[in-house]
Design a protein around this motif. Structure first.
Motif, short mmCIF file in Angstrom:
data_model
loop_
_atom_site.label_atom_id
_atom_site.label_comp_id
_atom_site.label_asym_id
_atom_site.label_seq_id
_atom_site.Cartn_x
_atom_site.Cartn_y
_atom_site.Cartn_z
N TYR A 268 0.68 -1.08 0.17
CA TYR A 268 -0.08 0.21 0.29
C TYR A 268 1.00 1.51 -0.29
CZ TYR A 268 -3.56 -2.91 1.22
OH TYR A 268 -4.04 -4.97 0.97
N LYS A 269 -0.08 2.18 -0.62
CA LYS A 269 1.28 3.81 -0.45
C LYS A 269 0.82 4.20 1.22
CE LYS A 269 0.23 5.20 -5.25
NZ LYS A 269 -0.68 6.43 -6.37
N GLY A 270 2.56 5.33 0.71
CA GLY A 270 1.62 6.15 2.42
C GLY A 270 2.72 5.40 3.32
N MET A 271 3.69 5.04 3.58
CA MET A 271 3.72 4.22 5.07
C MET A 271 5.02 4.85 5.53
SD MET A 271 3.21 0.10 3.81
CE MET A 271 4.10 -0.30 5.43
N ALA A 272 4.94 5.30 6.89
CA ALA A 272 5.92 5.83 7.81
C ALA A 272 6.36 5.60 9.19
CB ALA A 272 5.80 7.23 7.73
N LEU A 273 7.78 4.87 8.68
CA LEU A 273 7.97 4.63 10.44
C LEU A 273 8.09 5.75 10.86
CD1 LEU A 273 9.72 2.59 10.87
CD2 LEU A 273 11.93 2.91 10.17
N PHE A 274 7.96 5.00 12.27
CA PHE A 274 8.40 5.64 13.57
C PHE A 274 9.73 6.14 14.25
CE2 PHE A 274 4.08 5.12 13.99
CZ PHE A 274 3.74 6.06 15.47
N PRO A 275 9.97 7.28 14.92
CA PRO A 275 11.98 6.88 14.66
C PRO A 275 12.18 6.13 15.29
CG PRO A 275 10.66 9.04 15.74
CD PRO A 275 9.24 8.19 14.88
N ARG A 276 11.54 5.26 16.28
CA ARG A 276 12.09 4.45 16.80
C ARG A 276 11.53 3.25 17.28
NH1 ARG A 276 9.76 4.60 22.10
NH2 ARG A 276 9.01 6.96 22.44
N ARG A 277 11.82 2.30 18.05
CA ARG A 277 10.45 1.15 18.39
C ARG A 277 9.72 2.00 19.23
NH1 ARG A 277 13.36 -4.79 17.60
NH2 ARG A 277 14.96 -4.19 16.39
N ILE A 278 8.22 0.56 20.16
CA ILE A 278 7.76 1.12 20.20
C ILE A 278 7.39 0.53 20.69
CG2 ILE A 278 5.06 1.77 21.13
CD1 ILE A 278 6.61 4.08 19.36
N GLY A 279 8.32 0.06 22.63
CA GLY A 279 8.45 -1.11 23.43
C GLY A 279 9.26 -1.82 22.48
N ASP A 280 9.45 -2.98 22.00
CA ASP A 280 10.63 -3.33 21.21
C ASP A 280 9.71 -3.61 19.85
OD1 ASP A 280 12.06 -4.27 23.91
OD2 ASP A 280 10.74 -6.03 24.05
N ARG A 281 8.89 -3.47 19.32
CA ARG A 281 8.34 -3.52 18.42
C ARG A 281 9.18 -2.32 17.37
NH1 ARG A 281 2.75 -6.65 17.83
NH2 ARG A 281 4.24 -7.43 16.42
N PHE A 282 9.35 -2.29 15.71
CA PHE A 282 9.18 -1.08 15.41
C PHE A 282 7.24 -1.45 14.87
CE2 PHE A 282 12.81 -4.39 14.04
CZ PHE A 282 13.47 -3.38 13.58
N ALA A 283 7.42 0.25 14.02
CA ALA A 283 6.01 1.05 13.78
C ALA A 283 5.89 1.78 12.93
CB ALA A 283 5.19 1.21 14.98
N MET A 284 4.38 1.56 12.54
CA MET A 284 4.27 2.29 11.62
C MET A 284 3.24 3.24 11.62
SD MET A 284 6.26 1.34 7.69
CE MET A 284 8.01 0.74 7.50
N ILE A 285 3.52 3.98 10.27
CA ILE A 285 2.45 5.13 10.10
C ILE A 285 1.42 4.59 8.35
CG2 ILE A 285 0.24 7.10 9.80
CD1 ILE A 285 0.52 5.77 13.04
N GLY A 286 0.19 4.11 8.77
CA GLY A 286 -0.11 3.84 7.00
C GLY A 286 -1.59 4.60 6.66
N ARG A 287 -1.76 4.27 5.46
CA ARG A 287 -3.50 4.25 5.09
C ARG A 287 -4.05 2.71 4.59
NH1 ARG A 287 -4.03 8.47 1.49
NH2 ARG A 287 -3.83 6.27 -0.64
N GLN A 288 -4.06 1.95 4.68
CA GLN A 288 -4.18 0.70 4.34
C GLN A 288 -5.31 0.32 3.80
OE1 GLN A 288 -1.23 0.74 6.19
NE2 GLN A 288 -0.16 -0.12 4.79
N ASP A 289 -6.12 0.99 4.16
CA ASP A 289 -7.58 0.56 3.22
C ASP A 289 -7.82 1.79 2.47
OD1 ASP A 289 -8.61 2.56 4.52
OD2 ASP A 289 -9.61 1.67 6.25
#
Length: 425
Positions: A268-289
């Motif tokens: 999907y278009k427009g995925m953006a990575l958080f600048p650090r992990r949240i807890g122990d996990r990678f995180a992104m903001i997207g618009r999947q639908d």
């Protein structure tokens, strides 16, 4: 204060420049129904080699007169291109380097990579800076569009004083595509050794998934749990029919990598990575639908299977859809996310929301009206009624927000975190 008053628009603008070009491969074949031997490439090469040597030498002189004014190391470019196509032209007795240069030029083209548009900017600080300095240096990425609506990525650098003082360094007259250093399936490592300044580096589509363009790079300084920092960018690769998210890592260095993201939520278009992990996990903001803002989690930076809807359209300027305008920015109050909303006449406006720092699925506040929108003087363009960004820069509670106008050129605005938070509800 009204939301529209939070940001002050600056006088600095970046416009498309058709004089900036790169040399890229040029291929020509017969239509499938007329395919025959010898190949079209071999026929052209034989035509060239049938000329007498003196004529070929004069042609090379004319080529040098034109190309050396605009491109550095042009002989190396054409020799590398000859090495790429020599298997396609057969054994036609090419013995002189000057003939290899000439044939390499026949299978190359000069391409104006930002002749039509220069837009959808993203921005990060350049490394090794003191955060207490009043002024900071930054790296700006831009989407350039040229002939055939092919999108590539180009760069600028500049200085911002944390207020309204902004200088964007002049771009080099040179345009240099990086060279492939190694390939492992769809994982490609590139080298930009020929670039003397990052404004010369032009990332042009090289993978089949990118055939129709590399779109909307979203840069972020990512700090992993071991303290190692790197510049990572997510972008949309488009092959003419389908889009998917891919990752670029290390663009601030001479060597960098490009590889696709995988998993059921990666296409999907427009995925953006958080600048650090949240807890122990990678995180992104997207618009999947294609409608709502999503939060994604993963244990692997390159595999994305897990996500949830966290915010949907609520106000008239975003009734059609919402999405992010770059990676979340960490502030004392939480995660600041710039958003875009689509409303009437497919108008794109920029807003913002605040997410909880420990649980970004929780929306703490959002702007009820846009902070940037297509104004009367900034409404027209290649795609009218569009105001858009792929990232903002924070410095001492102040924000520099580069943004695109009409999918054609780039402008800048500045504002304060406190003013922005004050207009959220």
């Amino acid at each position: 204060m009204n939301a529209a008053d939070v940001f002050t628009k600056l006088d600095v603008e970046l416009k498309p420049d058709p004089s900036r070009t790169v040399i890229r491969p040029f291929r020509f074949d017969y239509p499938e129904a007329f395919d025959r031997k010898p190949s079209r490439a071999e026929c052209v090469a034989r035509h060239v080699m049938a000329l007498d040597p003196a004529t070929r030498d004069r042609m090379l002189d004319l080529l040098h007169d034109a190309m050396r004014q605009r491109h550095r190391n042009v002989d190396n470019v054409f020799l590398r291109r000859f090495d790429q196509i020599k298997a396609d032209i057969g054994d036609i007795g090419v013995e002189r380097d000057c003939d290899r240069l000439l044939l390499g030029a026949y299978f190359s083209q000069e391409y104006a990579f930002e002749s039509a548009a220069l837009f959808n900017p993203s921005i990060v600080t350049l490394p090794d800076q003191d955060p207490d300095d009043q002024s900071i240096r930054f790296l700006l990425s831009l989407r350039g569009v040229g002939e055939g609506h092919i999108s590539s990525v180009t760069f600028r650098t500049g200085t911002w004083d944390g207020a309204t003082g902004l200088t964007v360094d002049p771009a080099s007259s040179q345009g240099v595509p990086p060279r492939i250093d190694s390939e492992d399936g769809e994982w490609v490592r590139m080298r930009a050794d020929d670039s003397q300044d990052i404004s010369e580096t032009v990332i042009f589509p090289i993978l089949p998934s990118q055939r129709s363009g590399i779109e909307d790079l979203r840069l972020v300084h990512f700090t992993d749990h071991d303290g190692v920092r790197s510049v990572i960018g997510t972008y949309t690769a488009f092959d003419g029919q389908t889009a998917r998210c891919e990752l670029l890592r290390g663009i601030n260095e001479q060597s960098f990598e490009m590889r696709p993201l995988t998993g059921r939520l990666s296409g999907y278009k427009g995925m953006a990575l958080f600048p650090r992990r949240i807890g122990d996990r990678f995180a992104m903001i997207g618009r999947q639908d294609n409608v709502n803002l999503w939060l994604l989690y993963s244990d692997d930076l390159h595999i994305w299977d897990e996500g949830m809807r966290i915010m949907g359209p609520q106000y008239p300027w975003e009734f059609v859809q919402i999405g992010n305008c770059g990676s979340p920015i960490e502030i004392d109050e939480g995660w600041l996310v710039f958003t875009h909303g689509v409303g009437m006449v497919r108008g794109y406006c920029v807003g913002a929301c605040l997410l909880d720092k420990d649980n970004p699925a929780k929306v703490l506040a959002r702007t009820h009206s846009p902070i940037l929108f297509p104004s009367a003087e900034q409404r027209g363009g290649y795609v009218p009624n569009v105001t858009y960004s792929c990232g903002a820069l924070l410095h001492k509670r102040h924000i520099l927000l580069p943004y695109a106008i009409g999918d054609q050129y780039t402008a800048f605005a500045t504002g304060s975190v406190d003013d922005l938070l004050s207009v959220m509800v």
